[in-house]
Design an enzyme around this catalytic site. Structure first.
Site, PDB file in Angstrom:
ATOM      1  N   CYS A  34       0.806  -1.230   0.000  1.00 17.22           N
ATOM      2  CA  CYS A  34       0.000   0.000   0.000  1.00 17.22           C
ATOM      3  C   CYS A  34       0.838   1.277   0.000  1.00 17.22           C
ATOM      4  O   CYS A  34       0.303   2.368  -0.215  1.00 17.22           O
ATOM      5  CB  CYS A  34      -0.963  -0.006   1.190  1.00 17.22           C
ATOM      6  N   HIS A  56      -2.829   7.163   3.073  1.00 16.89           N
ATOM      7  CA  HIS A  56      -3.327   5.876   2.589  1.00 16.89           C
ATOM      8  C   HIS A  56      -4.675   5.617   3.243  1.00 16.89           C
ATOM      9  O   HIS A  56      -4.855   5.794   4.444  1.00 16.89           O
ATOM     10  CB  HIS A  56      -2.348   4.758   2.959  1.00 16.89           C
ATOM     11  N   ASN A  90     -10.561   0.426   0.900  1.00 20.36           N
ATOM     12  CA  ASN A  90      -9.097   0.430   0.819  1.00 20.36           C
ATOM     13  C   ASN A  90      -8.718  -0.081  -0.570  1.00 20.36           C
ATOM     14  O   ASN A  90      -8.969  -1.234  -0.903  1.00 20.36           O
ATOM     15  CB  ASN A  90      -8.528  -0.478   1.908  1.00 20.36           C
TER      16      ASN A  90
END
Length: 336
Positions: free
Chosen positions: A124, A263, A293
């Site tokens: 990520c 993020h 996400n």
């Protein structure tokens, strides 16, 4: 990756010239994703703050989403694909182990043979890692770079695992880097790896340590797995201090930062992170409640949403903060 002031002084100004994203059309509600995992909408919202997410169509792969986001960013920047000298695709869910997904994107965009194309995997944090690499390559060699974050985690998560399945959506986001225009400069980046957390986020099977077999499939070892509590602990322990150190290296204060694009791991966690970071004047931008996400796509997707909505004004400083498997952290400071 620590970069001192003296080193930065020799890097020609590189800026973000355009942003773009691609969100698949299929909207998946909590009722749909929660049923196989044995949870309902109330549980998902309370634990994650996510209300819905997007799933790629059956005939869409990571390269398709990445190319669409790339086209959007190129159009926004006013740069044709023929002017590209570099394409980096940050992903941990490639189309296949080989060839690199970036080569497929290169083909879809009809980029010139002089444009290098490669993948980068920092999970990520991948987009910020790719941004750092592209900044240095463009500063050294000139030209324009297309930096893409793209992931399809819905293809690697277990529908019955409530710890992971409810979190993820599919998406791609992109930026075009090139000679800075009117002060729109990417000031600095900082990359860190806390490898003691290397097992917190993983897909156990399918590599050279543990290949694919009927046994690994039967045991679900080809699915994405995450220790959520461990992730929260390592982020809380390291993010505030390393962000402060990065800003100090950049010679700016928290009061100088107008926007934070983090993020988008979990909306509940982002609320806690915002308190821990304690930026008095900065606006925290989020898209996680709508898109979930989206892995390495989450920062460029959110940056594009803020830019297209006119929330980023000329001269304002934008801080990108990422964390992901490995365990990786990545930060970037840009002037809009």
């Amino acid at each position: 990756m620590k970069t001192e002031h003296a080193e930065r002084a020799h890097i020609p100004p590189v800026g973000i010239l355009g942003t773009g994203s691609y969100l698949p059309s299929r909207v998946v509600t909590n009722e749909i994703v929660g049923a196989p995992a044995g949870v309902d909408d109330e549980w998902i919202v309370r634990k994650t703050g996510i209300h819905r997410r997007r799933y790629a169509a059956d005939d869409e792969a990571t390269s398709d989403l990445a190319a669409a986001a790339g086209r959007s960013a190129l159009e926004n920047a006013g740069i044709p694909a023929s002017d590209l000298s570099l394409i980096i695709v940050a992903t941990s869910t490639p189309d296949s182990p080989q060839p690199p997904t970036a080569a497929l994107v290169h083909h879809l965009l009809q980029a010139p043979t002089t444009a290098a194309a490669f993948d980068l995997n920092a999970v990520c944090s991948g987009f910020v890692y790719a941004l750092a690499a592209a900044q240095r390559m463009i500063a050294a060699d000139g030209g324009h770079a297309l930096v893409i974050g793209a992931d399809l985690y819905t293809r690697v998560t277990d529908p019955a695992d409530r710890r992971t399945r409810v979190l993820f959506g599919d998406a791609a986001g992109a930026v075009v880097l090139g000679p800075a225009r009117a002060g729109r400069r990417l000031h600095a980046t900082r990359l860190l790896t806390h490898s003691e957390g290397r097992d917190l986020v993983r897909v156990p099977a399918g590599g050279t340590r543990l290949g694919w077999s009927a046994e690994t499939v039967a045991n679900g070892l080809h699915y994405f797995a995450m220790n959520g509590r461990g992730v929260k602990e390592i982020v809380s322990a390291n993010l505030p201090g390393t962000v402060a150190a990065f800003l100090d290296e950049c010679g700016v204060t928290k009061e100088d930062v107008a926007h934070i694009v983090p993020h988008q791991g979990n909306a509940v966690m982002l609320q806690e992170v915002e308190k821990e970071l304690d930026f008095p004047l900065a606006q925290l931008h989020t898209t996680v409640s709508e898109f979930g996400n989206t892995g390495s796509a989450s920062i460029p997707v959110t940056l594009n949403a803020a830019a297209r909505a006119g929330r980023l004004r000329p001269g304002e400083k934008v801080l990108l903060t990422a964390f992901g498997g490995g365990f990786s952290f990545g930060y970037a400071l840009a002037e809009w």
